[in-house]
Design an enzyme around this catalytic site. Structure first.
Site, PDB file in Angstrom:
ATOM      1  CG  ASP A  14       1.718  -5.786   2.189  1.00  0.00           C
ATOM      2  OD1 ASP A  14       1.321  -6.914   2.453  1.00  0.00           O
ATOM      3  OD2 ASP A  14       2.706  -5.736   1.991  1.00  0.00           O
ATOM      4  CE  LYS A  77       2.782  -8.980   0.455  1.00  0.00           C
ATOM      5  NZ  LYS A  77       4.044  -7.907   1.275  1.00  0.00           N
ATOM      6  CB  CYS A 110       5.151  -4.601  -0.680  1.00  0.00           C
ATOM      7  SG  CYS A 110       5.536  -5.269   0.799  1.00  0.00           S
TER       8      CYS A 110
END
Length: 181
Positions: A14, A77, A110
């Site tokens: 990310d 995701k 994350c």
């Protein structure tokens, strides 16, 4: 345990356009993720890249996208931890490599949930401390502490690259050592 290129997968979590401006020391994360990606390409270490809700957070930043080895899957995701995404688990299982090298953002959300999920799956997880961050230094520090307590090995970009290379005096050594200068 020493990292081996033939046993490793690099997971970049990310590092996205709309999230990165809020991340503390984001330039360091991007620079070191780029070094890891170039080293992975030179040493045939497969890479998995994730994007958290890209419609909202945008795509991976261009500097990281430009360093991706050809054919790197980009896995979208909405779960915070990558292991909550079936496509991630399938891609990882297909690689059949026990060592997971992890970098990206945010360390306390994350990245940490991914690390803990990977540990639950039985993987050896190596968190690249100088290639992860959060919006605040405190959140990053607490995440590193929690991951270490859960059995994640904390490493640096240079540790990873030099362990993957194993030796000096090779063409790859010249290429990778130039990255860290």
């Amino acid at each position: 345990m020493i990292l081996r290129a033939q046993d490793s997968v690099l997971v970049v979590v990310d590092v996205q356009e709309r999230l990165l401006p809020a991340i503390h020391d984001s330039a360091r994360v991007v620079r070191n993720a780029g070094m890891l990606l170039k080293g992975a390409a030179a040493l045939s270490v497969p890479v998995l890249l994730t994007e958290q809700y890209p419609r909202g957070l945008g795509p991976t930043v261009e500097a990281v996208r430009a360093a991706l080895p050809a054919g790197t899957p980009v896995i979208e995701k909405i779960t915070f931890g990558c292991t909550g995404e079936p496509a991630f688990n399938a891609a990882l299982a297909e690689l059949k490599r026990p060592q997971i090298v992890l970098c990206g953002t945010e360390a306390h959300v994350c990245v940490m949930q991914t690390a803990l999920g990977l540990r639950q799956q039985g993987h050896a997880v190596y968190l690249v401390a100088d290639a992860v961050s959060s919006r605040t230094p405190d959140n990053r520090a607490m995440a590193l502490e929690r991951m270490r307590a859960a059995g994640v090995t904390i490493v640096t970009t240079e540790m990873v690259l030099f362990e993957w290379m194993e030796r000096a005096g090779t063409p790859v050594f010249k290429l990778v050592s130039a990255l860290v200068k």
